[in-house]
Structure formats: structure tokens, C-alpha cells
Design an enzyme around this catalytic site. Structure first.
Site, PDB file in Angstrom:
ATOM      1  N   ASP A 137     -11.455   2.904   3.957  1.00  0.00           N
ATOM      2  CA  ASP A 137     -11.888   1.509   3.906  1.00  0.00           C
ATOM      3  C   ASP A 137     -13.415   1.404   3.788  1.00  0.00           C
ATOM      4  OD1 ASP A 137     -10.025  -0.596   3.958  1.00  0.00           O
ATOM      5  OD2 ASP A 137      -9.506  -0.191   6.055  1.00  0.00           O
ATOM      6  N   GLN A 186      -5.020  -1.333   9.520  1.00  0.00           N
ATOM      7  CA  GLN A 186      -4.965  -2.682   8.949  1.00  0.00           C
ATOM      8  C   GLN A 186      -5.609  -3.692   9.910  1.00  0.00           C
ATOM      9  OE1 GLN A 186      -3.897  -3.358   5.868  1.00  0.00           O
ATOM     10  NE2 GLN A 186      -4.232  -5.551   6.069  1.00  0.00           N
ATOM     11  N   LYS A 203       0.841  -1.203   0.000  1.00  0.00           N
ATOM     12  CA  LYS A 203       0.000   0.000   0.000  1.00  0.00           C
ATOM     13  C   LYS A 203       0.875   1.252   0.000  1.00  0.00           C
ATOM     14  CE  LYS A 203      -3.897  -2.226   2.237  1.00  0.00           C
ATOM     15  NZ  LYS A 203      -4.514  -2.674   3.480  1.00  0.00           N
TER      16      LYS A 203
HETATM   17  N1  GUN Z   1      -7.250  -6.701   6.053  1.00  0.00           N
HETATM   18  C1  GUN Z   1      -7.568  -7.445   4.970  1.00  0.00           C
HETATM   19  N2  GUN Z   1      -8.233  -6.704   4.060  1.00  0.00           N
HETATM   20  C2  GUN Z   1      -8.314  -5.462   4.568  1.00  0.00           C
HETATM   21  C3  GUN Z   1      -8.867  -4.249   4.093  1.00  0.00           C
HETATM   22  O1  GUN Z   1      -9.447  -4.166   2.991  1.00  0.00           O
HETATM   23  N3  GUN Z   1      -8.739  -3.178   4.918  1.00  0.00           N
HETATM   24  C4  GUN Z   1      -8.131  -3.262   6.128  1.00  0.00           C
HETATM   25  N4  GUN Z   1      -8.085  -2.153   6.865  1.00  0.00           N
HETATM   26  N5  GUN Z   1      -7.612  -4.357   6.590  1.00  0.00           N
HETATM   27  C5  GUN Z   1      -7.696  -5.464   5.824  1.00  0.00           C
END
Ligand code: GUN
Length: 297
Positions: free
Chosen positions: A121, A98, A54
Site C-alpha cells: 500500500d 484493509q 483483490k
Molecule cells: N481502503 C480504501 N482504499 C484502500 C487502500 O488503497 N488500501 C487499503 N489498505 N485500504 C483501503
């Protein structure tokens, strides 16, 4: 005739290009650089890989990336204090915590402490409610990526029958809302659905997000249907070598479907591309500027 393969890798590269072009314009015309803060608590190996990816892609499209890595035993109060700081930082337009968080932290409380306008998100309860009532919101990245690919492939989705297999808050439920928003007739099925293969066989669009390797097989698919495979499962393949597979059995589904996303290279790359798109959208909204076209629901 075999199914059309929907190339998520190529599609995601196109989304990133659009984002990068818009970021260049924001910088030169408005003197604004979108910023994304990613918070990682603990050392979950998969999460570390995602967070690194990311950060790298954020910088590649010209945005600022702020990474906050906290110890696994970080207290809830300290994490909430960091989020409050990021909420108040005008250089931060998007905040992503996350998941999964270590067990001693209340994920719902943490997610709901993020400013909904910075919740890239789309997990904050306000954004969930806005999406559910058809109002402007931040939209979860993976379902947004699936929607973009479906719109590109079909043009209009209006009137199509869609079955979403999986009912998670991250994918299944928001995916169903988005498809409903595009006037599909939507069924949410899951592992306990009775006659699941028969239910899936009714669908013009199948979105599989159950987290069970190769569960959906070709005999579940209506001929010509579009199959979007959200699953990413690591299984042991031939000679003990690890192999990535989706929730759909690719060969048998591809033999029947009209179009299908592969794993890897389908939905996966779209998730981060949509995170960047959401960060850009959040930045434009925060500054009362026109939003990029085609990058939101
Ligand atoms: N963990 C796995 N997929 C995601 C996601 O799309 N967003 C976040 N914040 N954590 C994750």
C-alpha cells in the site's frame, strides 16, 4: 472538440497482462510465485467487496492470494501477531491491511508494524519518507495508477502545472510527491483553499481527490487541461436509483478539458492493477531480481 476519455478499465487490463506475463516468467525461470496477503478486520460491506475483488484478481494474474478475515472485535495484540507472522513468511511478498480498521485499533501502529518491503500500500512511515525524498519505495496504488495514466497520455510531465485537490495520506499527499518527482509544478489544494476554482483553473493537470460528489465543475477547468477524477461517490440519481459519480461534474468538465477519466471506469480499476504491480515489484526486490519496467514510479 470533446475531451479524450482516458479508459482506465482498458489501461488496467493492460497492466494486469504485463504483471501476469512477468509472473509466468518468475515461475518458470526462478520457481517463485509472488504472494499477497490481505487482512480484513470486521464486516464493513464496502471493504468486503474490495477484498474479494483483490483476491480474485491476484489469482487471475497467477499469484498466490492469502486472505485473513478477522472478527470485528479482534484485539490489537492478535492483529499485530498475525502481521509479524506474515512479515516472517517468505511466501508472502505483499501485505495489505484493509482500511478503515474498527475504531479500537490504532491504524498507524498497525500499518507501521508491516515490514516496509512488504508494504504494497505504501502507507508505512518509511515508505512515505522514501517517496518524499525521491528514494526507491513502495508507492501507494491509487496515485501510482494516476501517474501511469498521466505519463501515457502526456509522455513527459516536466514543467506542467498540477493541482491536486485533496490532502489525504492515501491519495493527495503521495500524488503530489509523484508529480513533483516527474518535475511538475505542484499545488496541493483542499476544501479550505481560498478561491479554489481560480487555483484549479491554473492547472494543466487536475487530480481531484476530495470525496465530494461533482464538486469540480467545468468552469474551474483550464481549456485543454487533463482531469483525473479519483472520487467514487454513491449518490441518489433519478427515480431514487443509486448512481456512482466522481469528484468532478463529468459533462461540464469533459466539455472544457483536453482529457478526462470517467467514473466509473477511470482511476478505480487502476488501483487494484497497481496493487498487483506492487506485489510483483516487492517479490522481485525480495529475490534480488530485475523489477518489471513501467510498473513502478
Ligand atoms: N481502503 C480504501 N482504499 C484502500 C487502500 O488503497 N488500501 C487499503 N489498505 N485500504 C483501503
Amino acid at each position: 472538440m470533446g475531451a479524450t476519455v482516458i479508459d482506465g478499465k482498458k489501461f488496467a487490463a493492460g497492466v494486469r497482462e504485463q504483471v501476469a506475463a512477468h509472473v509466468t516468467k518468475l515461475k518458470s525461470e526462478n520457481g517463485i510465485t509472488p504472494g499477497l496477503a490481505v487482512v480484513l478486520v470486521g464486516e464493513d460491506p464496502a471493504s468486503q467487496v474490495y477484498v474479494r475483488s483483490k483476491g480474485k484478481q491476484t489469482v487471475e494474474v497467477g499469484m498466490n492470494s492469502y486472505e485473513h478475515r478477522l472478527d470485528a472485535d479482534t484485539s490489537e495484540a492478535d492483529l499485530l501477531a498475525l502481521i509479524a507472522k506474515l512479515n516472517n513468511d517468505p511466501d508472502v511478498h505483499g501485505i495489505l491491511v484493509q482500511l478503515p480498521l474498527p475504531a479500537h485499533l490504532d491504524s498507524d501502529l498497525v500499518i507501521n508494524s508491516i515490514d516496509p518491503a512488504k508494504d504494497v500500500d505504501g502507507f508505512h512511515i518509511s515508505n512515505v519518507g522514501l517517496l518524499g525524498t525521491g528514494q526507491k519505495s513502495m508507492v501507494p496504488c491509487t496515485p501510482l495508477g494516476c501517474l501511469m495514466m498521466l505519463r501515457e497520455h502526456h509522455g513527459s510531465l516536466s514543467g506542467l502545472s498540477a493541482v491536486v485537490v485533496g490532502r489525504s495520506n492515501i491519495v493527495g499527499k503521495p500524488m503530489a510527491q509523484l508529480l513533483l518527482g516527474d518535475s511538475c509544478t505542484v499545488t496541493i489544494a483542499h476544501s479550505r483553499t481560498k478561491d479554489l476554482p481560480e487555483v484549479v483553473r491554473q492547472a494543466d493537470i487536475v487530480v481531484a481527490a476530495v470525496g465530494r460528489p461533482e464538486m469540480v465543475t467545468g468552469d474551474w477547468i483550464k481549456p485543454g487541461a487533463t482531469v483525473i477524477d479519483v472520487g467514487i461517490n454513491r449518490i441518489e440519481g433519478a427515480e431514487g436509483k443509486a448512481r456512482l459519480v466522481g469528484d468532478c461534474h463529468y459533462e461540464s468538465c469533459a466539455a472544457v478539458a483536453g482529457a478526462i477519466t470517467p467514473v466509473p471506469g477511470g482511476v478505480g480499476p487502476m488501483t487494484i492493477a497497481c496493487l498487483l504491480a506492487n506485489t510483483l515489484t516487492a517479490c522481485c526486490r525480495a529475490n534480488d531480481l530485475a523489477e518489471p519496467e513501467g510498473l513502478t514510479a
